[in-house]
Design a protein around this motif. Structure first.
Motif, PDB file in Angstrom:
ATOM      1  N   PHE A  48     -45.489  37.390 -11.255  1.00 23.69           N
ATOM      2  CA  PHE A  48     -45.810  36.201 -10.505  1.00 23.69           C
ATOM      3  C   PHE A  48     -44.820  35.899  -9.549  1.00 23.69           C
ATOM      4  O   PHE A  48     -44.955  35.364  -8.507  1.00 23.69           O
ATOM      5  CB  PHE A  48     -45.853  35.051 -11.657  1.00 23.69           C
ATOM      6  N   MET A  49     -43.422  36.007  -9.948  1.00 23.44           N
ATOM      7  CA  MET A  49     -42.247  35.530  -9.313  1.00 23.44           C
ATOM      8  C   MET A  49     -42.455  36.315  -7.877  1.00 23.44           C
ATOM      9  O   MET A  49     -41.966  35.871  -6.707  1.00 23.44           O
ATOM     10  CB  MET A  49     -40.934  35.579  -9.855  1.00 23.44           C
ATOM     11  N   THR A  50     -42.385  37.884  -7.973  1.00 27.48           N
ATOM     12  CA  THR A  50     -42.439  38.463  -6.834  1.00 27.48           C
ATOM     13  C   THR A  50     -43.551  37.933  -5.776  1.00 27.48           C
ATOM     14  O   THR A  50     -43.468  38.145  -4.680  1.00 27.48           O
ATOM     15  CB  THR A  50     -42.671  40.151  -7.288  1.00 27.48           C
ATOM     16  N   ASP A  51     -44.800  37.633  -6.521  1.00 31.31           N
ATOM     17  CA  ASP A  51     -45.851  37.217  -5.537  1.00 31.31           C
ATOM     18  C   ASP A  51     -45.547  35.957  -4.921  1.00 31.31           C
ATOM     19  O   ASP A  51     -45.904  35.764  -3.620  1.00 31.31           O
ATOM     20  CB  ASP A  51     -47.034  36.926  -6.428  1.00 31.31           C
ATOM     21  N   ALA A  52     -44.877  34.871  -5.521  1.00 26.15           N
ATOM     22  CA  ALA A  52     -44.450  33.962  -5.014  1.00 26.15           C
ATOM     23  C   ALA A  52     -43.455  33.877  -3.831  1.00 26.15           C
ATOM     24  O   ALA A  52     -43.503  32.802  -3.177  1.00 26.15           O
ATOM     25  CB  ALA A  52     -43.893  32.983  -6.132  1.00 26.15           C
ATOM     26  N   LEU A  53     -42.666  35.118  -3.981  1.00 29.29           N
ATOM     27  CA  LEU A  53     -41.704  35.329  -2.725  1.00 29.29           C
ATOM     28  C   LEU A  53     -42.416  35.567  -1.403  1.00 29.29           C
ATOM     29  O   LEU A  53     -41.791  35.536  -0.213  1.00 29.29           O
ATOM     30  CB  LEU A  53     -40.825  36.260  -3.236  1.00 29.29           C
ATOM     31  N   ASN A  54     -43.628  36.054  -1.557  1.00 29.23           N
ATOM     32  CA  ASN A  54     -44.455  36.397  -0.388  1.00 29.23           C
ATOM     33  C   ASN A  54     -43.487  37.267   0.483  1.00 29.23           C
ATOM     34  O   ASN A  54     -43.314  37.107   1.579  1.00 29.23           O
ATOM     35  CB  ASN A  54     -44.823  35.322   0.593  1.00 29.23           C
ATOM     36  N   LEU A  55     -42.959  38.470   0.034  1.00 32.97           N
ATOM     37  CA  LEU A  55     -41.947  39.388   0.708  1.00 32.97           C
ATOM     38  C   LEU A  55     -42.660  40.300   1.633  1.00 32.97           C
ATOM     39  O   LEU A  55     -44.081  40.623   1.656  1.00 32.97           O
ATOM     40  CB  LEU A  55     -41.558  40.408  -0.555  1.00 32.97           C
ATOM     41  N   SER A  56     -41.857  40.486   2.819  1.00 35.14           N
ATOM     42  CA  SER A  56     -42.354  41.567   3.874  1.00 35.14           C
ATOM     43  C   SER A  56     -41.371  42.632   3.733  1.00 35.14           C
ATOM     44  O   SER A  56     -40.142  42.470   3.272  1.00 35.14           O
ATOM     45  CB  SER A  56     -42.468  40.916   4.992  1.00 35.14           C
ATOM     46  N   ALA A  57     -41.514  43.509   4.126  1.00 33.22           N
ATOM     47  CA  ALA A  57     -40.557  44.888   4.356  1.00 33.22           C
ATOM     48  C   ALA A  57     -39.477  44.510   5.238  1.00 33.22           C
ATOM     49  O   ALA A  57     -38.570  45.234   5.417  1.00 33.22           O
ATOM     50  CB  ALA A  57     -41.633  46.101   4.835  1.00 33.22           C
ATOM     51  N   ARG A  58     -39.402  43.575   5.753  1.00 34.82           N
ATOM     52  CA  ARG A  58     -38.440  43.283   6.764  1.00 34.82           C
ATOM     53  C   ARG A  58     -37.259  42.383   6.198  1.00 34.82           C
ATOM     54  O   ARG A  58     -36.274  42.048   6.494  1.00 34.82           O
ATOM     55  CB  ARG A  58     -38.812  42.285   8.128  1.00 34.82           C
ATOM     56  N   LEU A  60     -38.401  44.582  -6.509  1.00 32.27           N
ATOM     57  CA  LEU A  60     -38.091  43.777  -5.271  1.00 32.27           C
ATOM     58  C   LEU A  60     -37.842  45.014  -4.382  1.00 32.27           C
ATOM     59  O   LEU A  60     -38.320  44.984  -3.182  1.00 32.27           O
ATOM     60  CB  LEU A  60     -37.090  43.013  -5.303  1.00 32.27           C
ATOM     61  N   ALA A  61     -36.907  46.007  -4.621  1.00 34.46           N
ATOM     62  CA  ALA A  61     -36.630  46.918  -3.826  1.00 34.46           C
ATOM     63  C   ALA A  61     -37.730  47.613  -3.168  1.00 34.46           C
ATOM     64  O   ALA A  61     -37.397  48.297  -2.006  1.00 34.46           O
ATOM     65  CB  ALA A  61     -35.740  48.099  -4.657  1.00 34.46           C
ATOM     66  N   GLN A  62     -38.712  47.858  -3.760  1.00 34.15           N
ATOM     67  CA  GLN A  62     -39.963  48.444  -3.074  1.00 34.15           C
ATOM     68  C   GLN A  62     -40.724  47.793  -2.221  1.00 34.15           C
ATOM     69  O   GLN A  62     -41.493  48.295  -1.528  1.00 34.15           O
ATOM     70  CB  GLN A  62     -41.031  48.791  -4.293  1.00 34.15           C
ATOM     71  N   LEU A  63     -40.501  46.451  -2.121  1.00 36.52           N
ATOM     72  CA  LEU A  63     -41.108  45.376  -1.243  1.00 36.52           C
ATOM     73  C   LEU A  63     -40.313  44.917  -0.129  1.00 36.52           C
ATOM     74  O   LEU A  63     -40.799  44.335   0.875  1.00 36.52           O
ATOM     75  CB  LEU A  63     -41.819  44.503  -2.045  1.00 36.52           C
ATOM     76  N   ALA A  64     -38.995  44.918  -0.229  1.00 34.34           N
ATOM     77  CA  ALA A  64     -38.241  44.401   0.612  1.00 34.34           C
ATOM     78  C   ALA A  64     -37.178  45.346   1.581  1.00 34.34           C
ATOM     79  O   ALA A  64     -37.218  46.588   0.984  1.00 34.34           O
ATOM     80  CB  ALA A  64     -37.294  43.202   0.006  1.00 34.34           C
ATOM     81  N   ALA A 117     -24.874  36.464   3.656  1.00 32.72           N
ATOM     82  CA  ALA A 117     -25.814  35.306   3.825  1.00 32.72           C
ATOM     83  C   ALA A 117     -26.163  35.330   5.428  1.00 32.72           C
ATOM     84  O   ALA A 117     -25.425  35.605   6.180  1.00 32.72           O
ATOM     85  CB  ALA A 117     -25.351  33.933   3.235  1.00 32.72           C
ATOM     86  N   PRO A 118     -27.166  34.736   5.875  1.00 35.96           N
ATOM     87  CA  PRO A 118     -28.481  34.029   5.178  1.00 35.96           C
ATOM     88  C   PRO A 118     -29.383  35.034   4.605  1.00 35.96           C
ATOM     89  O   PRO A 118     -29.528  36.201   5.172  1.00 35.96           O
ATOM     90  CB  PRO A 118     -28.909  33.209   6.226  1.00 35.96           C
ATOM     91  N   PHE A 119     -30.059  34.771   3.649  1.00 34.46           N
ATOM     92  CA  PHE A 119     -31.106  35.658   3.060  1.00 34.46           C
ATOM     93  C   PHE A 119     -32.625  34.836   3.247  1.00 34.46           C
ATOM     94  O   PHE A 119     -32.832  33.742   3.362  1.00 34.46           O
ATOM     95  CB  PHE A 119     -30.907  35.486   1.425  1.00 34.46           C
ATOM     96  N   ASP A 120     -33.527  35.867   3.568  1.00 35.20           N
ATOM     97  CA  ASP A 120     -34.942  35.538   3.785  1.00 35.20           C
ATOM     98  C   ASP A 120     -35.499  35.015   2.420  1.00 35.20           C
ATOM     99  O   ASP A 120     -36.270  34.191   2.679  1.00 35.20           O
ATOM    100  CB  ASP A 120     -35.573  36.550   4.258  1.00 35.20           C
ATOM    101  N   ARG A 121     -34.964  35.577   1.381  1.00 33.81           N
ATOM    102  CA  ARG A 121     -35.801  35.178  -0.089  1.00 33.81           C
ATOM    103  C   ARG A 121     -34.468  35.162  -1.057  1.00 33.81           C
ATOM    104  O   ARG A 121     -33.445  36.014  -0.717  1.00 33.81           O
ATOM    105  CB  ARG A 121     -36.587  36.198  -0.433  1.00 33.81           C
ATOM    106  N   ILE A 122     -34.699  34.347  -2.128  1.00 29.74           N
ATOM    107  CA  ILE A 122     -33.656  34.233  -2.913  1.00 29.74           C
ATOM    108  C   ILE A 122     -34.589  34.086  -4.451  1.00 29.74           C
ATOM    109  O   ILE A 122     -35.498  33.214  -4.580  1.00 29.74           O
ATOM    110  CB  ILE A 122     -32.716  32.908  -2.904  1.00 29.74           C
ATOM    111  N   ILE A 123     -34.089  34.957  -5.208  1.00 32.36           N
ATOM    112  CA  ILE A 123     -34.839  34.721  -6.489  1.00 32.36           C
ATOM    113  C   ILE A 123     -33.829  34.637  -7.639  1.00 32.36           C
ATOM    114  O   ILE A 123     -32.762  35.423  -7.624  1.00 32.36           O
ATOM    115  CB  ILE A 123     -35.680  35.989  -6.842  1.00 32.36           C
ATOM    116  N   VAL A 124     -34.011  33.698  -8.566  1.00 30.25           N
ATOM    117  CA  VAL A 124     -32.937  33.511  -9.470  1.00 30.25           C
ATOM    118  C   VAL A 124     -33.596  33.614 -11.067  1.00 30.25           C
ATOM    119  O   VAL A 124     -34.784  33.120 -11.239  1.00 30.25           O
ATOM    120  CB  VAL A 124     -32.518  32.089  -9.517  1.00 30.25           C
ATOM    121  N   THR A 125     -33.193  34.531 -11.860  1.00 33.40           N
ATOM    122  CA  THR A 125     -33.836  34.874 -13.109  1.00 33.40           C
ATOM    123  C   THR A 125     -33.244  34.333 -14.141  1.00 33.40           C
ATOM    124  O   THR A 125     -33.222  34.871 -15.428  1.00 33.40           O
ATOM    125  CB  THR A 125     -34.143  36.360 -13.020  1.00 33.40           C
ATOM    126  N   ALA A 126     -32.502  33.280 -14.055  1.00 32.45           N
ATOM    127  CA  ALA A 126     -31.956  32.376 -15.296  1.00 32.45           C
ATOM    128  C   ALA A 126     -32.008  31.045 -15.066  1.00 32.45           C
ATOM    129  O   ALA A 126     -32.020  30.675 -13.650  1.00 32.45           O
ATOM    130  CB  ALA A 126     -30.457  32.868 -15.541  1.00 32.45           C
TER     131      ALA A 126
END
Ligand code: SAH
Length: 213
Positions: free
Chosen positions: A67-77, A94-98, A141-150
């Motif tokens: 769900f979190m990965t989906d919500a990030l709407n990742l691209s290979a860039r 994440l590493a497989q999608l970014a 930084a800067p980052f296109d996406r940031i995910i926090v798992t805590a």
């Protein structure tokens, strides 16, 4: 049951729960979760539940990872900052999608095990740092996406907001006290930040400082 079939059943369960992005599902399918859970839970690796890992932490439920990965709407860039490496399972997905994943963990022992797993899977586009993720990773930084798992109390840490690129997205669990935790998506625009509540969740707390082990 064979791992392949168990992974397939898990993917079907994720689909039923509403995760439909084919790229996310196939990244989940090709990530061997049994590698990321402690030996004694290996037979439960493909159940759709969170499981304990070392140091009183936990590996997230596969549905939440998807769900979190989906919500990030990742691209290979994308260059992604992840806070809370834990077992490294979310990192591997994440590493497989970014393009590149920068992953931070405050417990050095967890990071060492996670790094070994990522090496074993030959995921070479991951950079790791033992450090306080509430401060982010300024040099990258800067980052296109940031995910926090805590889970963080009240608001996303200021340093993380500052390190999010304009048009970037952050997904972060916020602890609202008596109202519980909610997963929030923050979008940075040229005008400021827009937050959307996504889902009630339960994460371990995001703690300041590096753990003294
Ligand atoms: N995504 C992980 C789940 C990790 S649990 C997985 O699927 O395995 C949350 C992790 O965040 C824990 O390992 C905890 O040590 C780490 N953590 C908590 N506060 C942190 C901080 N300030 N900086 C970096 N990591 C932190």
């Amino acid at each position: 049951m064979e791992p392949d079939l168990r992974a397939f059943n898990l993917i079907m369960a994720l689909r039923r729960q509403g995760v439909t992005d084919g790229r996310v599902l196939s990244a989940m399918e090709t990530t061997p979760r049994e590698l990321f859970v402690p030996e004694i839970f290996r037979d439960r690796a493909y159940e759709n539940v969170a499981l304990p890992i070392e140091a009183g932490q936990s590996i997230s439920q596969p549905f939440i990872v998807a769900f979190m990965t989906d919500a990030l709407n990742l691209s290979a860039r994308h260059r992604v900052l992840e806070i809370g490496t834990g077992s490294g399972y979310q990192t591997a997905v994440l590493a497989q999608l970014a393009r590149r994943v920068f992953s931070m963990e405050r417990r050095a022992s967890l990071m060492r095990s996670a790094e070994a797993r990522l090496r074993k899977l030959r995921l070479i586009n991951v950079d790791t740092m033992v450090g306080d993720g509430t401060r982010g990773w300024v040099e990258q930084a800067p980052f296109d996406r940031i995910i926090v798992t805590a889970a963080t109390p009240k608001e996303p840490p200021e340093d993380l907001l500052n390190q999010l690129a304009v048009k970037g997205l952050m997904v972060i669990p916020i602890d609202r006290g008596r109202d519980g935790q909610v997963l929030v998506r923050v979008k940075r625009t040229s005008q400021g930040f827009q937050s959307t509540d996504l889902l009630p969740v339960r994460f371990v707390p995001l703690l300041e400082g590096v753990a003294s082990e």
